[in-house]
Design a protein around this motif. Structure first.
Motif, PDB file in Angstrom:
ATOM      1  N   MET A   1     -33.472  -2.591  29.876  1.00  0.00           N
ATOM      2  CA  MET A   1     -34.506  -1.791  29.205  1.00  0.00           C
ATOM      3  C   MET A   1     -35.267  -0.977  30.254  1.00  0.00           C
ATOM      4  SD  MET A   1     -37.574  -3.042  26.709  1.00  0.00           S
ATOM      5  CE  MET A   1     -38.390  -1.851  25.648  1.00  0.00           C
ATOM      6  N   ARG A   2     -35.508   0.283  29.962  1.00  0.00           N
ATOM      7  CA  ARG A   2     -36.222   1.191  30.863  1.00  0.00           C
ATOM      8  C   ARG A   2     -37.565   1.534  30.232  1.00  0.00           C
ATOM      9  NH1 ARG A   2     -36.017   2.732  36.262  1.00  0.00           N
ATOM     10  NH2 ARG A   2     -36.128   5.007  36.541  1.00  0.00           N
ATOM     11  N   ILE A   3     -38.657   1.278  30.963  1.00  0.00           N
ATOM     12  CA  ILE A   3     -40.004   1.493  30.448  1.00  0.00           C
ATOM     13  C   ILE A   3     -40.726   2.499  31.326  1.00  0.00           C
ATOM     14  CG2 ILE A   3     -42.227   0.427  29.901  1.00  0.00           C
ATOM     15  CD1 ILE A   3     -40.735  -2.223  29.536  1.00  0.00           C
ATOM     16  N   GLY A   4     -41.263   3.544  30.717  1.00  0.00           N
ATOM     17  CA  GLY A   4     -42.116   4.479  31.425  1.00  0.00           C
ATOM     18  C   GLY A   4     -43.573   4.075  31.274  1.00  0.00           C
ATOM     19  N   ILE A   5     -44.366   4.296  32.311  1.00  0.00           N
ATOM     20  CA  ILE A   5     -45.809   4.016  32.278  1.00  0.00           C
ATOM     21  C   ILE A   5     -46.523   5.229  32.847  1.00  0.00           C
ATOM     22  CG2 ILE A   5     -47.671   2.516  33.069  1.00  0.00           C
ATOM     23  CD1 ILE A   5     -45.610   0.289  33.436  1.00  0.00           C
ATOM     24  N   ALA A   6     -47.465   5.771  32.103  1.00  0.00           N
ATOM     25  CA  ALA A   6     -48.207   6.954  32.546  1.00  0.00           C
ATOM     26  C   ALA A   6     -49.668   6.598  32.759  1.00  0.00           C
ATOM     27  CB  ALA A   6     -48.084   8.085  31.516  1.00  0.00           C
ATOM     28  N   GLY A   7     -50.175   6.856  33.955  1.00  0.00           N
ATOM     29  CA  GLY A   7     -51.574   6.547  34.232  1.00  0.00           C
ATOM     30  C   GLY A   7     -51.995   7.029  35.602  1.00  0.00           C
ATOM     31  N   TRP A   8     -53.216   6.668  35.990  1.00  0.00           N
ATOM     32  CA  TRP A   8     -53.815   7.192  37.219  1.00  0.00           C
ATOM     33  C   TRP A   8     -53.571   6.220  38.370  1.00  0.00           C
ATOM     34  CZ3 TRP A   8     -54.407  11.731  35.473  1.00  0.00           C
ATOM     35  CH2 TRP A   8     -54.964  12.730  36.284  1.00  0.00           C
ATOM     36  N   PHE A   9     -52.305   6.102  38.767  1.00  0.00           N
ATOM     37  CA  PHE A   9     -51.915   5.126  39.778  1.00  0.00           C
ATOM     38  C   PHE A   9     -51.541   5.831  41.079  1.00  0.00           C
ATOM     39  CE2 PHE A   9     -50.230   3.789  35.557  1.00  0.00           C
ATOM     40  CZ  PHE A   9     -51.246   2.889  35.253  1.00  0.00           C
ATOM     41  N   GLY A  10     -51.628   5.083  42.160  1.00  0.00           N
ATOM     42  CA  GLY A  10     -51.254   5.617  43.456  1.00  0.00           C
ATOM     43  C   GLY A  10     -52.383   6.267  44.223  1.00  0.00           C
ATOM     44  N   SER A  11     -53.586   6.286  43.658  1.00  0.00           N
ATOM     45  CA  SER A  11     -54.730   6.912  44.326  1.00  0.00           C
ATOM     46  C   SER A  11     -55.534   5.925  45.153  1.00  0.00           C
ATOM     47  CB  SER A  11     -55.641   7.584  43.290  1.00  0.00           C
ATOM     48  OG  SER A  11     -54.966   8.643  42.647  1.00  0.00           O
ATOM     49  N   ASP A  12     -54.962   4.745  45.376  1.00  0.00           N
ATOM     50  CA  ASP A  12     -55.588   3.709  46.188  1.00  0.00           C
ATOM     51  C   ASP A  12     -56.929   3.250  45.631  1.00  0.00           C
ATOM     52  OD1 ASP A  12     -53.482   3.440  47.830  1.00  0.00           O
ATOM     53  OD2 ASP A  12     -54.485   4.053  49.672  1.00  0.00           O
ATOM     54  N   ASN A  13     -56.982   3.136  44.330  1.00  0.00           N
ATOM     55  CA  ASN A  13     -58.102   2.479  43.651  1.00  0.00           C
ATOM     56  C   ASN A  13     -57.575   1.115  43.217  1.00  0.00           C
ATOM     57  OD1 ASN A  13     -59.798   1.470  41.544  1.00  0.00           O
ATOM     58  ND2 ASN A  13     -60.640   3.511  41.258  1.00  0.00           N
ATOM     59  N   LEU A  14     -58.153   0.053  43.750  1.00  0.00           N
ATOM     60  CA  LEU A  14     -57.622  -1.283  43.499  1.00  0.00           C
ATOM     61  C   LEU A  14     -57.588  -1.622  42.012  1.00  0.00           C
ATOM     62  CD1 LEU A  14     -56.577  -3.993  44.417  1.00  0.00           C
ATOM     63  CD2 LEU A  14     -58.926  -4.683  44.937  1.00  0.00           C
ATOM     64  N   GLY A  15     -58.600  -1.170  41.256  1.00  0.00           N
ATOM     65  CA  GLY A  15     -58.603  -1.449  39.826  1.00  0.00           C
ATOM     66  C   GLY A  15     -57.375  -0.887  39.125  1.00  0.00           C
ATOM     67  N   ASP A  16     -57.023   0.361  39.426  1.00  0.00           N
ATOM     68  CA  ASP A  16     -55.851   0.978  38.797  1.00  0.00           C
ATOM     69  C   ASP A  16     -54.559   0.270  39.204  1.00  0.00           C
ATOM     70  OD1 ASP A  16     -57.278   2.933  37.400  1.00  0.00           O
ATOM     71  OD2 ASP A  16     -57.289   4.287  39.120  1.00  0.00           O
ATOM     72  N   GLU A  17     -54.450  -0.082  40.474  1.00  0.00           N
ATOM     73  CA  GLU A  17     -53.209  -0.707  40.937  1.00  0.00           C
ATOM     74  C   GLU A  17     -53.024  -2.103  40.356  1.00  0.00           C
ATOM     75  OE1 GLU A  17     -51.319   1.405  42.195  1.00  0.00           O
ATOM     76  OE2 GLU A  17     -52.895   2.854  42.646  1.00  0.00           O
ATOM     77  N   LEU A  18     -54.104  -2.869  40.237  1.00  0.00           N
ATOM     78  CA  LEU A  18     -53.931  -4.205  39.663  1.00  0.00           C
ATOM     79  C   LEU A  18     -53.649  -4.124  38.170  1.00  0.00           C
ATOM     80  CD1 LEU A  18     -56.689  -5.399  38.014  1.00  0.00           C
ATOM     81  CD2 LEU A  18     -57.605  -5.344  40.322  1.00  0.00           C
ATOM     82  N   LEU A  19     -54.134  -3.069  37.499  1.00  0.00           N
ATOM     83  CA  LEU A  19     -53.800  -2.881  36.087  1.00  0.00           C
ATOM     84  C   LEU A  19     -52.318  -2.564  35.912  1.00  0.00           C
ATOM     85  CD1 LEU A  19     -56.877  -0.851  34.788  1.00  0.00           C
ATOM     86  CD2 LEU A  19     -56.242  -3.182  34.155  1.00  0.00           C
ATOM     87  N   LEU A  20     -51.781  -1.700  36.775  1.00  0.00           N
ATOM     88  CA  LEU A  20     -50.352  -1.404  36.715  1.00  0.00           C
ATOM     89  C   LEU A  20     -49.541  -2.670  36.976  1.00  0.00           C
ATOM     90  CD1 LEU A  20     -47.918   0.496  36.542  1.00  0.00           C
ATOM     91  CD2 LEU A  20     -48.311   1.070  38.966  1.00  0.00           C
ATOM     92  N   HIS A  21     -49.931  -3.421  37.973  1.00  0.00           N
ATOM     93  CA  HIS A  21     -49.257  -4.682  38.299  1.00  0.00           C
ATOM     94  C   HIS A  21     -49.306  -5.641  37.102  1.00  0.00           C
ATOM     95  CE1 HIS A  21     -47.960  -8.027  40.849  1.00  0.00           C
ATOM     96  NE2 HIS A  21     -48.970  -8.736  40.394  1.00  0.00           N
ATOM     97  N   ALA A  22     -50.454  -5.727  36.446  1.00  0.00           N
ATOM     98  CA  ALA A  22     -50.597  -6.623  35.295  1.00  0.00           C
ATOM     99  C   ALA A  22     -49.741  -6.165  34.124  1.00  0.00           C
ATOM    100  CB  ALA A  22     -52.069  -6.693  34.879  1.00  0.00           C
ATOM    101  N   LEU A  23     -49.701  -4.864  33.857  1.00  0.00           N
ATOM    102  CA  LEU A  23     -48.910  -4.353  32.741  1.00  0.00           C
ATOM    103  C   LEU A  23     -47.430  -4.596  32.973  1.00  0.00           C
ATOM    104  CD1 LEU A  23     -48.567  -2.870  30.085  1.00  0.00           C
ATOM    105  CD2 LEU A  23     -48.787  -0.698  31.318  1.00  0.00           C
ATOM    106  N   MET A  24     -46.960  -4.340  34.185  1.00  0.00           N
ATOM    107  CA  MET A  24     -45.545  -4.578  34.460  1.00  0.00           C
ATOM    108  C   MET A  24     -45.224  -6.070  34.372  1.00  0.00           C
ATOM    109  SD  MET A  24     -44.420  -1.782  37.372  1.00  0.00           S
ATOM    110  CE  MET A  24     -45.493  -2.432  38.651  1.00  0.00           C
ATOM    111  N   GLY A  25     -46.153  -6.915  34.788  1.00  0.00           N
ATOM    112  CA  GLY A  25     -45.934  -8.346  34.664  1.00  0.00           C
ATOM    113  C   GLY A  25     -45.825  -8.788  33.219  1.00  0.00           C
TER     114      GLY A  25
END
Length: 365
Positions: A1-25
């Motif tokens: 299964m291939r899942i796309g995720i669109a959001g404000w990631f990669g800007s070195d904001n820890l909140g955004d990165e941990l949210l991406l990590h949580a969603l993928m988990g």
């Protein structure tokens, strides 16, 4: 299964990165073989942090924007599902974002996905307050184009209509490490850049409150949350400007070069080693509560206030106009109210189960 995720990631904001990590988990828990492609402002940084494919968001005004549209279209055709969010991705304006903000882009992404035959869902996203009538109408259009809408809070749900569900913050789904033994009276402070008229008085209050805690025998540390790629004025600048007396700083998972997941676990253990957190940033205070740390939240935006009220911690959220004496008294009261924070941590975990089940249902669907 291939899942796309669109959001404000990669800007070195820890909140955004941990949210991406949580969603993928959460998605991997439902579909262990899932692969991902992340639409974001800084694809190379996302790939380095999370080890997944990433491409640029289909912005219209950036260099090479025409090519970006084609790359995104091809990526969406290869996806079985596109998730929008998590985080405050729906914004008409912010201190660094002119009107009309992100809404037209996300409406275009939904349209591109539908043309590609890819279902879309909102997953744990929020809407920044202060929007216009036109923006509210566009949010309804975005919601109507989604197969499912799961948002962070009730206020955001109101923008999308009756089909929206409140699932809570995706950070609540994180698998937390055990809290280490707490030794000594140590506190941590999270701060972020704010408008000068707001930041000046708040820094005076924070300085006064942390000084009073030091007089009480406590020692403190600064809690970095962002490193500058799109996060204006952080972290070294805000530390030096805000609380220079806090010489120590808690190591940030974004600082090292290793995988993000283990670094986040280490950061959570370091956070949990404190007896108290005073925080402006949303995910600093939420994860402190999750780790069982008595916490006082300073609501620079309504989302911070709403989150603490939802957790039953309304006594421990203050506004940016708080004075030093009130902040100090509230902090000492929080430390003495461990039972209330234990209940809040349990409520947070229960909400995390709701968010995880929502993601699992969307992935299965």
């Amino acid at each position: 299964m291939r899942i796309g995720i669109a959001g404000w990631f990669g800007s070195d904001n820890l909140g955004d990165e941990l949210l991406l990590h949580a969603l993928m988990g959460s998605a991997r828990a439902a579909a262990p073989a899932a692969s991902f492609v992340v639409l974001c402002p800084e694809p190379a940084r996302v790939t380095a942090l999370h080890g997944v494919d990433a491409i640029h968001l289909p912005t219209l005004r950036a260099k090479g924007s025409a090519n970006r549209q084609g790359v995104v279209t091809r990526a969406l055709r290869g996806c079985d599902l596109l998730l929008l969010g998590p985080g405050t991705v729906f914004q008409e304006r912010s201190p660094n974002l002119p009107w009309p903000g992100t809404l037209p882009m996300f409406a275009r992404i939904v349209a591109m996905a539908r043309l590609a035959g890819t279902p879309v869902a909102v997953a744990g996203a929020g809407v920044r307050e202060g929007g216009t009538v036109a923006g509210r109408r566009l949010l309804r259009v975005i919601g109507a184009g989604c197969a499912s809408v799961g948002v962070r809070d009730a206020r955001s749900a109101g923008y999308f209509g009756r089909s929206a569900r409140v699932i809570g913050d995706l950070a609540y789904t994180l698998a937390l490490p055990d809290r280490p033994a707490v030794t000594g009276d140590r506190f941590a402070v999270s701060m972020r850049p704010l408008a000068p008229a707001v930041e000046g008085p708040l820094l005076a209050a924070l300085s006064g409150a942390t000084g009073a805690l030091a007089t009480d025998g406590w020692s403190g540390a600064f809690l970095p949350m962002a490193y500058g790629r799109g996060a204006q004025g952080e972290d070294d600048a805000v530390h030096a400007r805000a609380l220079p007396d806090l010489a120590d700083a808690v190591a940030n998972p974004l600082e090292g070069g290793g995988p993000f997941g283990p670094a986040l676990d280490d950061w959570l253990r370091r956070l949990g080693a404190h007896r108290l957190v005073l925080g402006v940033r949303l995910h600093a205070v939420l994860l402190a509560v999750a780790m069982g740390v008595p916490t006082v939240a300073i609501a620079y935006e309504r989302k911070v206030h709403d989150a603490f009220v939802d957790l039953g911690l309304e006594r421990y959220v203050v506004g940016t106009g708080v004075d030093a004496g009130t902040l100090h008294r509230t902090a000492r009261a929080a430390v003495d109210d461990a039972d209330t924070f234990a209940v809040a941590a349990k409520r947070l975990a229960e909400q995390g189960a709701v968010a995880k089940a929502f993601v699992a249902g969307v992935v299965a669907g």
